[in-house]
Design a protein around this motif. Structure first.
Motif, PDB file in Angstrom:
ATOM      1  N   UNK A  99      -9.877  19.456  21.116  1.00 37.43           N
ATOM      2  CA  UNK A  99      -8.668  18.854  21.693  1.00 37.43           C
ATOM      3  C   UNK A  99      -7.512  19.850  21.782  1.00 37.43           C
ATOM      4  N   UNK A 100      -7.592  20.936  21.072  1.00 40.16           N
ATOM      5  CA  UNK A 100      -6.550  21.956  21.139  1.00 40.16           C
ATOM      6  C   UNK A 100      -6.789  22.936  22.289  1.00 40.16           C
ATOM      7  N   UNK A 101      -7.969  22.897  22.849  1.00 39.42           N
ATOM      8  CA  UNK A 101      -8.294  23.800  23.961  1.00 39.42           C
ATOM      9  C   UNK A 101      -7.823  23.214  25.280  1.00 39.42           C
ATOM     10  N   UNK A 102      -7.208  24.035  26.067  1.00 37.59           N
ATOM     11  CA  UNK A 102      -6.726  23.599  27.384  1.00 37.59           C
ATOM     12  C   UNK A 102      -7.887  23.398  28.364  1.00 37.59           C
ATOM     13  N   UNK A 103      -8.970  24.157  28.163  1.00 40.47           N
ATOM     14  CA  UNK A 103     -10.073  24.129  29.122  1.00 40.47           C
ATOM     15  C   UNK A 103     -11.210  23.181  28.724  1.00 40.47           C
ATOM     16  N   UNK A 104     -11.011  22.347  27.732  1.00 37.93           N
ATOM     17  CA  UNK A 104     -12.067  21.413  27.318  1.00 37.93           C
ATOM     18  C   UNK A 104     -12.258  20.350  28.387  1.00 37.93           C
ATOM     19  N   UNK A 105     -13.508  20.123  28.747  1.00 34.48           N
ATOM     20  CA  UNK A 105     -13.779  19.144  29.809  1.00 34.48           C
ATOM     21  C   UNK A 105     -13.641  17.719  29.270  1.00 34.48           C
ATOM     22  N   UNK A 106     -13.276  16.834  30.174  1.00 30.81           N
ATOM     23  CA  UNK A 106     -13.139  15.422  29.794  1.00 30.81           C
ATOM     24  C   UNK A 106     -14.474  14.845  29.350  1.00 30.81           C
ATOM     25  N   UNK A 107     -15.558  15.297  29.940  1.00 24.68           N
ATOM     26  CA  UNK A 107     -16.886  14.801  29.569  1.00 24.68           C
ATOM     27  C   UNK A 107     -17.219  15.179  28.126  1.00 24.68           C
ATOM     28  N   UNK A 108     -16.931  16.413  27.767  1.00 25.39           N
ATOM     29  CA  UNK A 108     -17.197  16.871  26.395  1.00 25.39           C
ATOM     30  C   UNK A 108     -16.305  16.114  25.410  1.00 25.39           C
ATOM     31  N   UNK A 109     -15.031  15.959  25.747  1.00 26.17           N
ATOM     32  CA  UNK A 109     -14.116  15.224  24.869  1.00 26.17           C
ATOM     33  C   UNK A 109     -14.534  13.760  24.740  1.00 26.17           C
ATOM     34  N   UNK A 110     -15.029  13.184  25.840  1.00 27.47           N
ATOM     35  CA  UNK A 110     -15.528  11.809  25.796  1.00 27.47           C
ATOM     36  C   UNK A 110     -16.748  11.679  24.903  1.00 27.47           C
ATOM     37  N   UNK A 111     -17.648  12.648  25.008  1.00 30.11           N
ATOM     38  CA  UNK A 111     -18.844  12.652  24.166  1.00 30.11           C
ATOM     39  C   UNK A 111     -18.466  12.793  22.689  1.00 30.11           C
ATOM     40  N   UNK A 112     -17.554  13.708  22.402  1.00 32.93           N
ATOM     41  CA  UNK A 112     -17.106  13.895  21.013  1.00 32.93           C
ATOM     42  C   UNK A 112     -16.431  12.627  20.497  1.00 32.93           C
ATOM     43  N   UNK A 113     -15.651  11.983  21.341  1.00 33.39           N
ATOM     44  CA  UNK A 113     -15.009  10.727  20.941  1.00 33.39           C
ATOM     45  C   UNK A 113     -16.034   9.650  20.619  1.00 33.39           C
ATOM     46  N   UNK A 114     -17.055   9.528  21.465  1.00 33.22           N
ATOM     47  CA  UNK A 114     -18.109   8.534  21.229  1.00 33.22           C
ATOM     48  C   UNK A 114     -18.874   8.852  19.946  1.00 33.22           C
TER      49      UNK A 114
END
Length: 158
Positions: A109-124
């Motif tokens: 979440x601190x990375x500017x280039x993190x994809x929404x898909x990856x962040x969504x997967x990590x959230x799940x």
């Protein structure tokens, strides 16, 4: 070391910290992974708490093993106590992934280039991991209370 403290089993003392702090850490990790405002507020505390809970969980299991051995020598082991122990030994294998996910989520979440898909997967994964930890903590607590109190209640119902 993890046997007794001032005549009381360490397990009876430390288990209360685990029962309170581990679900709080799990909730914090899940919320931080999916809620931006909460994540901004809690910062590094959620992943640090999850990592600390790995240590706390291991200490709780180790102290429980000491108490189990004492109890086994004196009273033998009931099916309820055996069930409590087997659920407790599973917990560390749920807490470690929670801590890994918490740390990964914090840095992603601190990375500017993190994809929404990856962040969504990590959230799940964070939510699923948190739920699994809290369910196991509840099952362990119920099994422990049953093994401790059921014989007393049964013997006083006469």
């Amino acid at each position: 070391m993890l046997d007794t403290f001032q005549g009381l089993p360490v397990h009876a003392l430390i288990v209360h910290a685990t029962v309170v702090l581990l679900p709080l850490a799990a909730i914090a990790v899940a919320l931080a992974a999916v809620h931006a405002r909460f994540r901004a507020w809690i910062g590094w505390i959620a992943p640090a708490a999850a990592v600390a809970c790995v240590v706390l969980t291991q200490l709780t299991v180790m102290s429980g093993n000491k108490l189990y051995a004492r109890f086994e020598r004196v009273h033998g082991v009931s099916k309820d106590l055996e069930h409590h122990k087997s659920l407790a030994h599973l917990l560390i294998w749920l807490v470690i992934p929670l801590a890994v996910i918490a740390v990964a989520s914090y840095f992603l979440h601190r990375r500017e280039d993190a994809s929404k898909a990856v962040l969504g997967l990590v959230g799940a994964l964070a939510v699923a991991s948190a739920v699994s930890v809290m369910v196991d903590v509840a099952l362990i607590g119920h099994a422990g209370a049953t093994s401790a109190w059921k014989p007393i209640v049964e013997n006083t119902n006469r």
